[in-house]
Structure formats: C-alpha cells, structure tokens
Write an enzyme that holds these catalytic residues in place. Structure first.
Site, short mmCIF file in Angstrom:
data_model
loop_
_atom_site.label_atom_id
_atom_site.label_comp_id
_atom_site.label_asym_id
_atom_site.label_seq_id
_atom_site.Cartn_x
_atom_site.Cartn_y
_atom_site.Cartn_z
N GLU A 114 -33.99 -17.62 -28.87
CA GLU A 114 -33.82 -18.95 -29.51
C GLU A 114 -33.22 -19.96 -28.55
OE1 GLU A 114 -32.02 -16.33 -30.03
OE2 GLU A 114 -29.90 -16.92 -30.02
N HIS A 174 -31.42 -13.47 -26.39
CA HIS A 174 -31.44 -14.66 -27.25
C HIS A 174 -32.65 -15.54 -26.99
CE1 HIS A 174 -27.21 -14.55 -28.72
NE2 HIS A 174 -26.97 -13.94 -27.58
N CYS A 219 -28.99 -10.06 -30.59
CA CYS A 219 -27.66 -9.81 -30.04
C CYS A 219 -26.70 -9.29 -31.12
CB CYS A 219 -27.15 -11.05 -29.32
SG CYS A 219 -25.89 -10.65 -28.11
N1 GLN Z 1 -20.58 -9.22 -28.14
C1 GLN Z 1 -21.01 -9.72 -29.42
C2 GLN Z 1 -20.77 -8.70 -30.52
O1 GLN Z 1 -20.40 -7.61 -30.29
C3 GLN Z 1 -22.45 -10.13 -29.40
C4 GLN Z 1 -22.65 -11.31 -28.50
C5 GLN Z 1 -23.78 -12.23 -28.90
O2 GLN Z 1 -24.29 -12.18 -30.01
N2 GLN Z 1 -24.12 -13.12 -28.01
O3 GLN Z 1 -20.96 -9.00 -31.65
#
Ligand code: GLN
Length: 201
Positions: A181, A179, A80
């Site tokens: 994890e 994610h 992410c």
């Molecule tokens: N929206 C977040 C970003 O731009 C990422 C979200 C996440 O890691 N769950 O960094």
C-alpha cells in the site's frame, strides 16, 4: 459487482489501504465497530503494531466478531502487523499477545533484526504477474513455518534472510510481510480483490 472491502481502522496505515483498494475498483470502508462488518465482502488488516491492535480489538469489542467473520469465510488480507494477526502462532511477542488466526503458520515478529529492521527489496510473488514487486519491509515479521494448507507465494530473494517466507495464502486469507500500500503498485490489492470476487460468485 463492486466488492465492499473493509480496512480495520483502529491503528496503522488505514488511509493508504483504502486508497489502494479504490484504485483497483473496490469500495473501501473503515471498520472500527462491529456493525461496520455487516455486508463486507473482504477485510484488510493493515500494518501498525500487532500488540496494540490486539488490545484495541479487544477494547472495541471487535476481536470476537472478527474471528467469527473469518471463521465463516470472510476473505482477509493482512500486511505486516496484519500478517501477524492472521497467524495461528506468533514468536517473539509478549506472552499475552493473541491473534485472530486463520492461517496455519508461525510468524516471528520483528524477524529481520535490528540492523536491517527496515529495508526495501524486489519480491517475486506468485499470483502477481508483471515482474517483481517493490517490497517495503518495516520491522516486519517473516513466516517461520507453514502447515500443508498454506501456499507460499514469496520468499526473500537475497541477503542474510534469503529464502524466508514473506507472502502466503490459505484459501481466502492472504498475508504479506511487506507493505504494498505504500508503493502505489496495486497488484497485491488486485490479487486480493480477485480472491474476494472468487468467493462472491
Ligand atoms: N513490528 C510490528 C508488529 O509486531 C509490525 C510492523 C508493521 O506492521 N510495519 O506488530
């Protein structure tokens, strides 16, 4: 040999990654300072907020050493926000947002829009056997485009975003929009540990 894998611990879901790494037979280590990069065989860049992590990496003097370590071939897995940190190009970020880079791709932050900002869905991922993963997407990026050296490992399977790229690999850099994890399913971490071990031998 048991690989030691760091988790960038400035912000985000660090504990979950450390637990997932331990479950698949790696030794995990939180990384907040440059010295903690010493002797690592790989590093995980967790989810969180990529703009905040960018600022904290600069404040903690970690950004340049991390860039150097990745440049020297340290395997990394970004989930992410961590995916954003590994991208060479970012869309929909503030003008001064910088990444570590390494994967020849453009990611779009918060790409799934407001309505479906967070959702879950099955994801088939190349290199991960045993059926689809349960993908947890939280204000996730998607990959808008990739260069020739990037292997696309997974795409969104259904809905409006069907076909969007959500997992990639370039050499020993791995990234997912979702994610793993958070699900107790260790298969993506297992894949990363395999990548780390390939480099160790
Ligand atoms: N929206 C977040 C970003 O731009 C990422 C979200 C996440 O890691 N769950 O960094």
């Amino acid at each position: 040999m048991t690989p030691t894998i760091g988790v960038l611990a400035l912000q985000g879901d660090v504990r979950e990654h450390l637990a997932a790494l331990e479950r698949v037979g790696a030794a995990g280590r939180s990384v907040r300072r440059e010295a903690e990069l010493d002797g690592l065989h790989g590093i995980v860049l967790p989810g969180g907020e990529s703009t905040t992590m960018d600022k904290l990496m600069r404040a903690f003097g970690l950004r340049d050493p991390l860039r150097a370590a990745l440049g020297a071939g340290l395997p990394a897995y970004g989930s992410c926000a961590g995916m954003i940190l590994l991208a060479d190009r970012v869309l929909d970020g503030p003008a001064d947002q910088e990444t570590l880079g390494g994967i020849d791709m453009t990611v779009r932050r918060n790409a799934f829009g407001r309505q479906v900002a967070s959702f879950e869905g099955d994801v088939e991922m190349a290199g991960v056997a045993g059926g689809p993963l349960h993908g947890v997407f939280i204000r996730a990026p998607w990959v808008e485009d990739v260069g020739p050296a990037v292997e696309v490992l997974a795409r969104v399977e259904e809905g409006e975003a069907a076909g969007r790229i959500v997992a990639v690999r370039q050499g020993s850099l791995l990234a997912t929009s979702f994610h793993p994890e958070m699900t107790g399913d260790g298969r993506v971490h297992e894949l990363f540990v395999r990548i780390v071990k390939e480099r160790q031998t």
